[in-house]
Design a protein around this motif. Structure first.
Motif, mmCIF file in Angstrom:
data_model
loop_
_atom_site.group_PDB
_atom_site.id
_atom_site.type_symbol
_atom_site.label_atom_id
_atom_site.label_comp_id
_atom_site.label_asym_id
_atom_site.label_seq_id
_atom_site.Cartn_x
_atom_site.Cartn_y
_atom_site.Cartn_z
ATOM 1 N N LEU A 396 8.455 11.183 -14.129
ATOM 2 C CA LEU A 396 8.711 9.744 -13.968
ATOM 3 C C LEU A 396 8.164 9.232 -12.643
ATOM 4 O O LEU A 396 7.660 8.108 -12.546
ATOM 5 C CB LEU A 396 10.208 9.464 -14.065
ATOM 6 N N GLN A 397 8.253 10.036 -11.603
ATOM 7 C CA GLN A 397 7.807 9.618 -10.270
ATOM 8 C C GLN A 397 6.284 9.705 -10.127
ATOM 9 O O GLN A 397 5.701 8.989 -9.307
ATOM 10 C CB GLN A 397 8.490 10.486 -9.200
ATOM 11 N N LYS A 398 5.645 10.562 -10.918
ATOM 12 C CA LYS A 398 4.193 10.684 -10.832
ATOM 13 C C LYS A 398 3.486 9.393 -11.230
ATOM 14 O O LYS A 398 2.332 9.157 -10.840
ATOM 15 C CB LYS A 398 3.714 11.844 -11.707
ATOM 16 N N LYS A 399 4.161 8.559 -11.999
ATOM 17 C CA LYS A 399 3.576 7.265 -12.373
ATOM 18 C C LYS A 399 3.314 6.408 -11.135
ATOM 19 O O LYS A 399 2.487 5.506 -11.168
ATOM 20 C CB LYS A 399 4.517 6.529 -13.320
ATOM 21 N N PHE A 400 4.028 6.710 -10.060
ATOM 22 C CA PHE A 400 3.878 5.952 -8.815
ATOM 23 C C PHE A 400 3.156 6.772 -7.744
ATOM 24 O O PHE A 400 3.146 6.399 -6.569
ATOM 25 C CB PHE A 400 5.254 5.513 -8.300
ATOM 26 N N GLY A 401 2.576 7.904 -8.153
ATOM 27 C CA GLY A 401 1.840 8.744 -7.215
ATOM 28 C C GLY A 401 2.705 9.655 -6.374
ATOM 29 O O GLY A 401 2.237 10.219 -5.384
ATOM 30 N N VAL A 402 3.975 9.824 -6.752
ATOM 31 C CA VAL A 402 4.915 10.650 -5.996
ATOM 32 C C VAL A 402 5.162 11.945 -6.764
ATOM 33 O O VAL A 402 5.409 11.916 -7.973
ATOM 34 C CB VAL A 402 6.247 9.899 -5.780
ATOM 35 N N ASN A 403 5.085 13.082 -6.061
ATOM 36 C CA ASN A 403 5.311 14.352 -6.739
ATOM 37 C C ASN A 403 6.543 15.076 -6.190
ATOM 38 O O ASN A 403 7.201 14.596 -5.260
ATOM 39 C CB ASN A 403 4.067 15.242 -6.664
ATOM 40 N N THR A 404 6.807 16.253 -6.756
ATOM 41 C CA THR A 404 8.031 16.970 -6.392
ATOM 42 C C THR A 404 8.077 17.336 -4.912
ATOM 43 O O THR A 404 9.145 17.310 -4.284
ATOM 44 C CB THR A 404 8.191 18.234 -7.261
ATOM 45 N N MET A 405 6.918 17.675 -4.319
ATOM 46 C CA MET A 405 6.896 18.006 -2.899
ATOM 47 C C MET A 405 7.245 16.796 -2.046
ATOM 48 O O MET A 405 7.977 16.910 -1.048
ATOM 49 C CB MET A 405 5.525 18.555 -2.510
ATOM 50 N N ASP A 406 6.752 15.620 -2.436
ATOM 51 C CA ASP A 406 7.080 14.394 -1.698
ATOM 52 C C ASP A 406 8.591 14.131 -1.730
ATOM 53 O O ASP A 406 9.197 13.771 -0.720
ATOM 54 C CB ASP A 406 6.346 13.193 -2.293
ATOM 55 N N ILE A 407 9.171 14.290 -2.899
ATOM 56 C CA ILE A 407 10.610 14.051 -3.057
ATOM 57 C C ILE A 407 11.396 15.037 -2.195
ATOM 58 O O ILE A 407 12.364 14.668 -1.517
ATOM 59 C CB ILE A 407 11.019 14.171 -4.537
ATOM 60 N N GLU A 457 13.083 4.590 -4.247
ATOM 61 C CA GLU A 457 12.012 4.433 -3.265
ATOM 62 C C GLU A 457 10.656 4.780 -3.869
ATOM 63 O O GLU A 457 9.649 4.126 -3.584
ATOM 64 C CB GLU A 457 12.277 5.327 -2.052
ATOM 65 N N ALA A 458 10.614 5.819 -4.697
ATOM 66 C CA ALA A 458 9.350 6.224 -5.326
ATOM 67 C C ALA A 458 8.771 5.090 -6.156
ATOM 68 O O ALA A 458 7.542 4.916 -6.227
ATOM 69 C CB ALA A 458 9.570 7.458 -6.192
ATOM 70 N N ALA A 459 9.658 4.309 -6.779
ATOM 71 C CA ALA A 459 9.205 3.207 -7.632
ATOM 72 C C ALA A 459 8.852 1.953 -6.839
ATOM 73 O O ALA A 459 7.969 1.189 -7.246
ATOM 74 C CB ALA A 459 10.279 2.880 -8.661
ATOM 75 N N THR A 460 9.516 1.757 -5.688
ATOM 76 C CA THR A 460 9.348 0.495 -4.954
ATOM 77 C C THR A 460 8.593 0.657 -3.632
ATOM 78 O O THR A 460 7.941 -0.279 -3.172
ATOM 79 C CB THR A 460 10.717 -0.139 -4.676
ATOM 80 N N GLN A 461 8.718 1.828 -2.994
ATOM 81 C CA GLN A 461 8.047 2.091 -1.718
ATOM 82 C C GLN A 461 7.432 3.493 -1.738
ATOM 83 O O GLN A 461 7.812 4.355 -0.951
ATOM 84 C CB GLN A 461 9.036 2.000 -0.551
ATOM 85 N N PRO A 462 6.509 3.752 -2.626
ATOM 86 C CA PRO A 462 6.012 5.125 -2.788
ATOM 87 C C PRO A 462 5.438 5.726 -1.513
ATOM 88 O O PRO A 462 5.566 6.929 -1.287
ATOM 89 C CB PRO A 462 4.951 5.003 -3.885
ATOM 90 N N GLU A 463 4.812 4.908 -0.646
ATOM 91 C CA GLU A 463 4.228 5.447 0.582
ATOM 92 C C GLU A 463 5.296 6.010 1.511
ATOM 93 O O GLU A 463 5.052 6.964 2.253
ATOM 94 C CB GLU A 463 3.409 4.374 1.299
ATOM 95 N N LEU A 464 6.492 5.427 1.481
ATOM 96 C CA LEU A 464 7.594 5.928 2.294
ATOM 97 C C LEU A 464 7.935 7.364 1.903
ATOM 98 O O LEU A 464 8.202 8.211 2.757
ATOM 99 C CB LEU A 464 8.825 5.029 2.115
ATOM 100 N N VAL A 465 7.914 7.630 0.610
ATOM 101 C CA VAL A 465 8.232 8.971 0.117
ATOM 102 C C VAL A 465 7.050 9.912 0.348
ATOM 103 O O VAL A 465 7.228 11.060 0.779
ATOM 104 C CB VAL A 465 8.604 8.925 -1.380
ATOM 105 N N LYS A 466 5.846 9.439 0.122
ATOM 106 C CA LYS A 466 4.659 10.297 0.212
ATOM 107 C C LYS A 466 4.351 10.728 1.648
ATOM 108 O O LYS A 466 3.641 11.710 1.863
ATOM 109 C CB LYS A 466 3.451 9.576 -0.385
ATOM 110 N N THR A 467 4.875 10.007 2.627
ATOM 111 C CA THR A 467 4.617 10.352 4.030
ATOM 112 C C THR A 467 5.834 10.984 4.706
ATOM 113 O O THR A 467 5.818 11.211 5.918
ATOM 114 C CB THR A 467 4.190 9.103 4.813
ATOM 115 N N ALA A 468 6.891 11.262 3.951
ATOM 116 C CA ALA A 468 8.103 11.880 4.505
ATOM 117 C C ALA A 468 7.818 13.333 4.885
ATOM 118 O O ALA A 468 6.850 13.935 4.374
ATOM 119 C CB ALA A 468 9.227 11.793 3.476
ATOM 120 N N PRO A 469 8.634 13.899 5.771
ATOM 121 C CA PRO A 469 9.849 13.350 6.388
ATOM 122 C C PRO A 469 9.527 12.498 7.607
ATOM 123 O O PRO A 469 8.486 12.677 8.245
ATOM 124 C CB PRO A 469 10.626 14.606 6.787
#
Length: 500
Positions: A396-407, A457-469
């Motif tokens: 579900l999160q990959k639709k927004f470019g977010v993967n398990t490592m990002d989460i 966040e993955a759905a609304t602010q994906p860059e926040l998740v992709k650049t974490a922590p």
């Protein structure tokens, strides 16, 4: 930053140099007492290998040592700080009673080279632990020697090979499901076997029909993890055992997930011939740092003659070590195992007593509670009932470019250690979560709230998740370079004076 981060907050985090950089000539953290024996001539004893000093060894005061390691400890996560949801690792709390017992005089101070007649107490502890593990697993005999689960696997397969060789045919192949732990195929190859994979069915369980097609006279064993790495029980395990036995093959069970069965179901009762237990998982002994660990192996009667030597036995009312085992596969580890870890496991087991069933049930309840609370925001690839852990995917999160490592990286900002990422391999983008029985409903709720917030966040602010922590001392690491070109040793920089 999300206003839903309830468990973690920014706080003062002191910088800290390497201890080598704190060094100054003449500083001391201790003073040794005068020698009470004649001084040794180091040069005579070591010859060219003798040296006057250890180059670069830090010279620091006691308080500098204390502050250095205390500050470093504040940078780390620990089970004493919060939940470790690492699936398949069973990172539970290590009760302090275990540590108290392990430090008792007469236990912490005993030496493995003591004569047996001076070690009866320690040997009684080992025998009692064996009896407890045999009762919990429904097996007939045990060795406590292996130092970890993987070494336990190798020990078990070597006993299978010895048993089948004694029957006149050691066979060639070991069958391994695609949902198995990664050590299983490596162990089989080291034991001298060829590996053949068995696929999972649509429910993520072992495909019994496929198994029936490939169990031939050259198959020595099936290595099965039950519950599997999906956290689900193999419902046809007794049928699988019967099928193997009819063809002269044996059933090996990886007991890494025994935290879902202890006190509830016994592998020996559903046909398992040999299995290992990870005492640093189910039985609450410490993890990490390459050790300590313990991976006892438990077998049915027909494999008992092949146990490693020595075997802890009771003879004429006394506990002793039996070395007279002509069919033994030999030693697999020095002495009788990692005694301090075995002692802690017995303390845990006796503290729970029959209540070990309650621990198992609590672990299963926690995993299913988290599953129910998250299955509307993370994909659940298999609908089979969960036991001690649950596996989601990042579909579900990959639709927004977010993967398990990002989460997983973003979860750090919420005050939790990441779950197990990208495993098992039969679930692309896996999120493998195991809360264990240690966690309260309040801690599980904080974890659920964090995971739901990250999904949002993955759905609304994906860059926040992709650049974490974002709250750690260092940001996202280059893990590929760290794995391929690790720097594991500090070396002082050469100056003009040292270079000459």
């Amino acid at each position: 930053m999300s206003d839903r981060i309830k468990k973690a907050a920014r706080h003062t985090s002191q910088n800290e140099d390497l201890i080598f950089l704190k060094s100054a000539p003449g500083k001391r953290g201790l003073e040794l007492p005068p020698l009470d024996v004649p001084p040794a001539d180091v040069n005579a004893a070591l010859g060219a290998h003798a040296r006057d000093e250890v180059a670069g060894f830090p010279e620091v005061s006691e308080i500098e040592v204390i502050r250095h390691f205390t500050r470093l400890s504040t940078w780390n996560y620990a089970i004493d700080l919060g939940m470790y949801p690492l699936g398949s690792c069973t990172m539970k709390y290590n009760p302090r009673v275990n540590e108290f017992v392990a430090r008792l005089d007469g236990l912490a101070t005993e030496h493995p080279y003591q004569p047996q007649e001076l070690s009866r107490g320690c040997l009684n502890i080992l025998l009692t632990l064996q009896q407890c593990l045999l009762e919990i697993t429904g097996m007939d005999a045990a060795t406590l020697q292996p130092a970890a689960g993987a070494q336990g696997e190798l020990t078990g397969l070597l006993m299978i090979r010895a048993c089948l060789a004694a029957r006149g045919n050691p066979r060639k192949k070991v069958l391994i499901p695609d949902s198995a732990h990664g050590t299983n195929p490596a162990t089989a190859v080291i034991a001298g076997y060829e590996v053949e994979n068995i696929r999972s069915d649509s429910r993520g369980q072992l495909d019994v029909e496929h198994l029936k097609q490939i169990v031939h006279d050259d198959v020595a064993a099936l290595m099965v993890t039950n519950p599997s790495t999906l956290g689900t029980f193999e419902p046809r395990i007794a049928e699988i055992a019967d099928l193997l036995h009819q063809r002269g093959a044996l059933l090996y069970m990886d007991g890494a997930n025994m935290n879902a069965l202890a006190g509830v179901a016994r592998p020996g009762d559903f046909g398992v011939d040999v299995m290992h237990l990870n005492l640093h998982k189910t039985f609450s002994t410490p993890h990490g740092g390459g050790g300590p660990g313990a991976g006892p192996v438990l077998v049915k009667k027909h494999l008992e003659p092949f146990l490693p030597v020595p075997v802890v036995v009771e003879k004429n009312g006394q506990v002793a070590l039996d070395f007279n085992r002509p069919q033994s596969i030999g030693r697999v580890r020095a002495f009788v195992g990692n005694f301090g870890v075995l002692l802690r496991a017995l303390a845990y087991t006796l503290a729970y007593g029959p209540g070990i069933r309650q621990a198992t049930e609590d672990a299963v309840v926690n995993a299913n509670y988290i599953r129910k609370k998250l299955e509307d925001v993370y994909e659940l690839p298999y609908a089979s009932p969960s036991l001690h852990e649950v596996v989601f995917s990042d579909a579900l999160q990959k639709k927004f470019g977010v993967n398990t490592m990002d989460i997983a990286k973003r979860l750090i900002d919420y005050g939790f250690h990441p779950y197990t990422t990208a495993f098992p391999l039969i679930v692309p983008g896996a999120l493998m979560i195991e809360p264990t029985e240690s966690e309260s409903k309040e801690e599980c709720d904080l974890f659920v709230d964090a995971m739901r917030s990250i999904a949002e966040e993955a759905a609304t602010q994906p860059e926040l998740v992709k650049t974490a922590p974002h709250t750690t001392r260092v940001g996202r690491l280059d893990e590929v370079t760290a794995a391929r070109k690790p720097i594991l040793r500090w070396k002082p920089k050469l100056t003009s004076s040292t270079a000459g």
